[in-house]
Design an enzyme around this catalytic site. Structure first.
Site, mmCIF file in Angstrom:
data_model
loop_
_atom_site.group_PDB
_atom_site.id
_atom_site.type_symbol
_atom_site.label_atom_id
_atom_site.label_comp_id
_atom_site.label_asym_id
_atom_site.label_seq_id
_atom_site.Cartn_x
_atom_site.Cartn_y
_atom_site.Cartn_z
ATOM 1 N N ASP A 12 37.514 29.275 35.213
ATOM 2 C CA ASP A 12 36.519 29.076 36.276
ATOM 3 C C ASP A 12 35.070 29.368 35.872
ATOM 4 O O ASP A 12 34.327 29.994 36.640
ATOM 5 C CB ASP A 12 36.880 29.925 37.500
ATOM 6 N N LYS A 101 42.681 23.725 40.550
ATOM 7 C CA LYS A 101 43.480 24.530 41.485
ATOM 8 C C LYS A 101 42.709 24.728 42.778
ATOM 9 O O LYS A 101 41.476 24.629 42.794
ATOM 10 C CB LYS A 101 43.822 25.892 40.860
ATOM 11 N N CYS A 143 40.559 35.747 39.670
ATOM 12 C CA CYS A 143 41.288 34.749 38.877
ATOM 13 C C CYS A 143 41.769 35.262 37.530
ATOM 14 O O CYS A 143 42.863 34.900 37.086
ATOM 15 C CB CYS A 143 40.427 33.519 38.678
HETATM 16 C C1 VGL Z 1 37.776 32.980 42.633
HETATM 17 C C2 VGL Z 1 36.861 33.872 44.521
HETATM 18 C C3 VGL Z 1 37.122 32.707 45.200
HETATM 19 C C4 VGL Z 1 38.090 33.119 41.184
HETATM 20 C C5 VGL Z 1 38.063 31.819 43.303
HETATM 21 O O1 VGL Z 1 38.250 32.079 40.521
HETATM 22 O O2 VGL Z 1 38.154 34.266 40.680
HETATM 23 N N1 VGL Z 1 37.194 34.008 43.244
HETATM 24 N N2 VGL Z 1 37.734 31.692 44.597
#
Ligand code: VGL
Ligand code: ZN
Length: 194
Positions: A12, A101, A143
């Protein structure tokens, strides 16, 4: 001699999770730059470099106008928007595969992701005969934590690179790394002291 098949998972590293984004994590840009440096030096040791994207369309209950930054978040990483793109300092030329995802639900583990052709991450790893996993990216306390837990649960020897991750909360990130270590993850530094 048999080599061990090694994968790097880049989690991410998207504009919305970096400084200037809608859910900016402190240190996100620095992490993007250091991951690029690591890939430039070490891409040859990996049999697979796979990057994930949080890729929201209508993620049930994941967004809020009054987010608590634990289970609800400002709108982020909406599919098709600039915020969902990889940060420009992440050198995408080293990325072999992207997994997406979170289309319709929160998805904190990269193992919930699928490639563009619909292959689940675990299938991809098995097809490429991956034996060990190294993890970097954002966010340490969400994540990275959940992806590391999944990786360990699948039985992969798993390393998390301390200098290639950034978290939402410093306390929760320290707890997350401790939990990963207690579950058997190896915590290491990717780059020499800079
Ligand atoms: C994530 C907060 C919201 C992450 C994803 O990828 O860690 N954190 N959505
Ligand atoms: Zn999200």
């Amino acid at each position: 001699m048999e080599r061990i098949n090694r994968a790097l998972m880049v989690i991410d590293v998207q504009n919305d999770f970096c400084e200037g984004g809608s859910l900016a994590v402190e240190g996100g840009v620095a992490v993007a730059q250091r991951i690029t440096q690591h890939m430039r030096r070490n891409a040859h040791i990996y049999d697979l470099i796979v990057a994930s994207k949080d890729h929201h369309i209508r993620p049930q209950g994941h967004f809020s106008k009054h987010p608590d930054f634990v289970t609800t978040w400002p709108v982020h990483c909406v599919a098709g928007t600039p915020g969902s793109e990889f940060h420009p300092t992440l050198d995408q030329s080293f990325i072999d595969m992207v997994v997406f995802k979170g289309e319709y639900d929160a998805a904190y583990s990269m193992f919930e992701g699928k490639t563009e052709s619909g292959e689940a991450l675990i299938q991809l790893l098995e097809r490429r005969e991956i034996e060990v996993i190294e993890i970097c990216g954002i966010a340490t306390d969400y994540c990275v934590l959940q992806s590391g837990i999944s990786s360990l649960d699948y039985g992969f020897p798993t390393t998390v690179f301390l200098d290639l991750v950034a978290g939402v909360s410093p306390e929760d990130s320290a707890d997350a790394l401790e939990e990963l270590q207690s579950r058997g993850a190896n915590l290491d530094y990717a780059l020499e002291s800079q």
